[in-house]
Write a protein that holds these residues in place. Structure first.
Motif, PDB file in Angstrom:
ATOM      1  N   GLN A 119      12.791  27.817  19.226  1.00  0.00           N
ATOM      2  CA  GLN A 119      11.746  28.039  20.232  1.00  0.00           C
ATOM      3  C   GLN A 119      12.309  28.236  21.632  1.00  0.00           C
ATOM      4  O   GLN A 119      11.560  28.523  22.560  1.00  0.00           O
ATOM      5  N   HIS A 169      11.115  26.845   4.094  1.00  0.00           N
ATOM      6  CA  HIS A 169      10.322  27.377   5.199  1.00  0.00           C
ATOM      7  C   HIS A 169       9.672  26.246   6.002  1.00  0.00           C
ATOM      8  O   HIS A 169       9.802  26.185   7.220  1.00  0.00           O
ATOM      9  N   ILE A 217      10.528  25.051   9.906  1.00  0.00           N
ATOM     10  CA  ILE A 217       9.547  25.155  10.984  1.00  0.00           C
ATOM     11  C   ILE A 217       9.252  23.780  11.571  1.00  0.00           C
ATOM     12  O   ILE A 217       9.181  23.604  12.783  1.00  0.00           O
ATOM     13  N   CYS A 262      -2.605  25.060   7.422  1.00  0.00           N
ATOM     14  CA  CYS A 262      -1.412  24.243   7.191  1.00  0.00           C
ATOM     15  C   CYS A 262      -0.727  23.861   8.492  1.00  0.00           C
ATOM     16  O   CYS A 262       0.241  23.111   8.470  1.00  0.00           O
ATOM     17  N   MET A 293       1.266  25.421  10.365  1.00  0.00           N
ATOM     18  CA  MET A 293       2.622  25.914  10.615  1.00  0.00           C
ATOM     19  C   MET A 293       2.692  26.706  11.921  1.00  0.00           C
ATOM     20  O   MET A 293       3.614  26.554  12.714  1.00  0.00           O
ATOM     21  N   THR A 334       2.619  24.561  14.887  1.00  0.00           N
ATOM     22  CA  THR A 334       3.885  23.842  15.052  1.00  0.00           C
ATOM     23  C   THR A 334       4.947  24.748  15.652  1.00  0.00           C
ATOM     24  O   THR A 334       5.747  24.327  16.490  1.00  0.00           O
ATOM     25  N   ALA A 335       4.972  26.012  15.200  1.00  0.00           N
ATOM     26  CA  ALA A 335       6.025  26.916  15.640  1.00  0.00           C
ATOM     27  C   ALA A 335       5.766  27.458  17.034  1.00  0.00           C
ATOM     28  O   ALA A 335       6.676  27.977  17.668  1.00  0.00           O
ATOM     29  N   CYS A 336       4.539  27.337  17.525  1.00  0.00           N
ATOM     30  CA  CYS A 336       4.190  27.966  18.799  1.00  0.00           C
ATOM     31  C   CYS A 336       4.865  27.247  19.965  1.00  0.00           C
ATOM     32  O   CYS A 336       4.599  26.064  20.198  1.00  0.00           O
ATOM     33  N   ALA A 395       6.028  32.130  11.114  1.00  0.00           N
ATOM     34  CA  ALA A 395       5.915  30.794  10.526  1.00  0.00           C
ATOM     35  C   ALA A 395       4.873  30.742   9.424  1.00  0.00           C
ATOM     36  O   ALA A 395       4.855  29.797   8.643  1.00  0.00           O
ATOM     37  N   CYS A 396       3.984  31.717   9.343  1.00  0.00           N
ATOM     38  CA  CYS A 396       2.878  31.628   8.403  1.00  0.00           C
ATOM     39  C   CYS A 396       3.352  31.819   6.965  1.00  0.00           C
ATOM     40  O   CYS A 396       3.916  32.842   6.623  1.00  0.00           O
ATOM     41  N   PRO A 397       3.134  30.842   6.098  1.00  0.00           N
ATOM     42  CA  PRO A 397       3.564  30.989   4.714  1.00  0.00           C
ATOM     43  C   PRO A 397       2.537  31.703   3.843  1.00  0.00           C
ATOM     44  O   PRO A 397       2.722  31.801   2.635  1.00  0.00           O
TER      45      PRO A 397
END
Lengths: 412, 238
Positions: free
Chosen positions: A80, A330, A334, B93, B95, B98-100, B140-142
């Motif tokens: 990030q 994955h 993350i 979920c 994700m 979280t990744a943002c 990040a999206c699974p």
């Protein structure tokens, strides 16, 4: 003073002639340039004390663009950090991405696939041309040559269009990743970029033809803002400003990274260290970058873009959609971030303005423990009061431009 | 090797001022006359516009009237990818949130009524003013449930609150279904049987090369699609 005037003064009881001939002790004038002045690049303020028209002292007031880059990075995962590095030198964002990625990979002891190295080199060199075009155009603009700026921006925009096709954004590219790069070149991109480079060469030569031997430009830049070689080294200059002062030091030659050791290119070196030399060195470096890009396009072979190690790189989407191993790798990547081994490292690259250094400390968790940034433009900016001592006020703006201070990286 | 710059002093002709001025004006006049006598090409692809004698040098676009289309793969405004039955693919979920790095995504998960497994986002809000357009949410999206392939940027608004896009505003664009989707592989009570059959019929094995946004950073979509096709052929499944 004529005798008649003296007679008249004697009769009216005015001052004695010796008093009139004495030099006047004038008051110094304080001029505020900036922070939002059209001639100041970025948002910086210069408090200039003037002795007549000469600069007696100059105080720089920076920090208007301070965002707390180093501290912000401590609360996000290693991946990030990339969007933050985009915003350091916003004219050449991929160079910051690559510099940071190389530093982290040094800590992880990762070897990046060859195609990714070529792509990083290509995007860095395109951005070097963009950065230098901006500087050269703005230098012309500041000396009254508006046309040159428009040509330079035309060239820069064409290159940015190509980078948009490659990484999906014009300015905040977010292209590199730890372990490689995010995207491969689209269909026909290389041919299109070569055409773009041909157009940029035309524009660059036109700009050079208008400026280099023009007496107005020459007189305003030659011998202005001179930094000797010894001073440049003492003040910590790197990059084009150091090379303009006569020191042939370029990290791409001195400590080759990526594929620079395989490319055939030369380092231009100046001799005077004045604004004119700093201009010329940018023009020459654009020629060298152009040469390098064409070599890269010729030599680049198809291959992998990232290391296939799912501790560092997200697994490909079909595996995430279809397999439990893919989903687990994955989610872990993350949620916890890349587990960079504990240790500290200093990664350095040659960015458009000089040495871009990232000092990283990792405690083995998924987030940086500390990030230190060596901004390329900072030593040059700090030296500005020394360079400008005794110079004319009108020379401040071109000198300020020629050191290429970028607010985003200097003020972090 | 290092080489010296060509910084010789001005020679007599250049110091004489006028020859160089006239040469410079010649360069500019060339551009000026071409722009004066020939009209601007309106092709939004600036590079494809013809240059040289007989063509204008103008490289501008008359912006609100003419727009350059964003290239495929451009990170534009987000959208939530729908399934064929109109519900979001998103399974809440967290994700993407979280990744943002800008923390601009807010999700509230809820259980699908009548289904013991599935979740869906009861609230899914993206603050487009906080978004830094890095694309990490997409990576990040699974479930390939969020994409930035709308080809448009965040529209201007007079009120800040209009930049908060909720799940109703975000859910748009073409629907996507993959054969690997869990709700297709097992009978999901929340989806009617005939709708499920239709979705299975239109589901694709893997993203094809046109799906720039289904890609993982560092992997070519085309290579992945070819790899997946090969694996499917080997396994003997369609």
């Amino acid at each position: 003073m004529s005798t008649e005037v003296k007679e008249v003064l004697k009769q009216v009881g005015g001052p004695r002639s010796s008093e009139l001939d004495a030099p006047l002790s004038s008051k110094r004038m304080l001029v505020n340039l900036g922070p939002s002045h059209p001639a100041m690049h970025g948002t910086a303020r210069a408090v200039v004390e003037l002795e007549g028209e000469n600069i007696a002292s100059c105080k720089l007031d920076i920090g208007f663009l301070h965002r707390g880059f180093e501290k912000s990075c401590e609360s996000v995962t290693w991946t990030q950090v990339f969007p933050y590095t985009d915003r350091l030198n916003y004219v050449s964002s991929i160079m910051n991405n690559v510099g940071f990625a190389l530093a982290v990979e040094k800590l992880c002891k990762l070897e990046v696939p060859e195609r990714a190295q070529y792509l990083r080199t290509i995007t860095s060199e395109i951005h070097r041309i963009c950065d230098h075009l901006t500087l050269v155009g703005a230098l012309g603009l500041e000396l009254g040559a508006m046309t040159v700026f428009l040509y330079a921006i035309e060239g820069r925009d064409l290159l940015w269009d190509r980078l948009t096709e490659l990484c999906g954004a014009r300015l905040t590219s977010n292209y590199a990743r730890i372990g490689g790069v995010s995207r491969d070149v689209p269909e026909g991109w290389i041919e299109k970029t070569e055409t773009t480079l041909d157009r940029v060469v035309l524009l660059r030569d036109e700009i050079d033809g208008l400026l280099a031997r023009n007496r107005i430009f020459y007189d305003r830049t030659r011998g202005v803002g001179t930094v000797s070689r010894a001073d440049a080294i003492d003040l910590g200059f790197t990059g084009p400003c150091l090379r303009a002062s006569g020191e042939a030091y370029d990290l791409r030659k001195a400590a080759p990274y990526l594929v620079y050791d395989r490319l055939d290119f030369d380092i231009p070196v100046g001799s005077n260290g004045d604004t004119y030399d700093r201009y010329l060195i940018r023009i020459e470096e654009m020629k060298q970058s152009d040469k390098m890009l064409r070599q890269c396009f010729r030599d680049m072979a198809p291959g992998e873009l990232v290391v296939r190690d799912f501790r560092y790189v997200l697994p490909p989407k079909p595996e995430v959609y279809g397999t439990i191993e893919g989903v687990m790798a994955h989610f872990k990547l993350i949620m916890e971030g890349i587990q960079v081994p504990a240790g500290e490292v200093y990664g350095y690259t040659e960015a458009a303005n000089g040495e871009l250094g990232f000092y990283l400390v990792s405690d083995g968790s998924g987030r940086p423990y500390k990030i230190g940034l060596r901004a390329p433009g900072w030593p040059m900016l700090a030296a500005l009061p020394i360079i400008l001592h005794g110079a004319l006020l009108s020379d401040l703006v071109p000198v300020f431009d020629s050191i290429n201070m970028i607010g985003g990286e200097v003020e972090q | 090797m290092a080489y010296q710059l060509d910084n010789r002093p001005l020679d007599l002709r250049e110091r004489f001022y006028f020859p160089e001025v006239i040469r410079g004006i010649g360069t500019l006049a060339g551009h000026f006359l071409r722009n004066l006598f020939f009209s601007r090409d309106a092709n939004p692809d600036i590079l494809a516009r013809p240059r040289g004698l007989g063509y204008s040098d103008n490289v501008t676009l008359q912006y609100p009237e003419e727009k350059a289309p964003y290239p495929p793969g451009y990170r534009g405004l987000h959208r939530l990818v729908p399934r064929e039955d109109g519900s979001p693919r998103c399974v809440a979920c967290y994700m993407c949130a979280t990744a943002c790095p800008a923390q601009c995504i807010y999700i509230e998960a809820a259980e699908v009524p009548g289904d013991p497994i599935e979740k869906y986002p009861a609230k899914f809000v993206i603050d487009e003013l906080r978004c830094v357009v890095c694309g990490f949410c997409v990576e990040a999206c699974p479930k390939d449930a969020i994409r930035m392939d709308t080809g448009e940027h965040a529209p201007p608004s007079l009120e800040r609150v209009h930049q908060l896009l909720d799940e109703k505003a975000l859910l748009r664009g073409p629907a996507v279904s993959y054969l690997s989707d869990p709700w297709l592989r097992r009978p999901a009570p929340s989806i009617p049987a005939e709708a499920l059959a239709a979705m299975t019929a239109s589901a694709r094995p893997y993203p094809d090369a046109s799906d720039e946004y289904a890609q993982t950073p560092g992997f070519s979509v085309k290579a992945l699609a070819a790899e997946a096709r090969e694996r499917a052929e080997r396994a003997g499944t369609p």
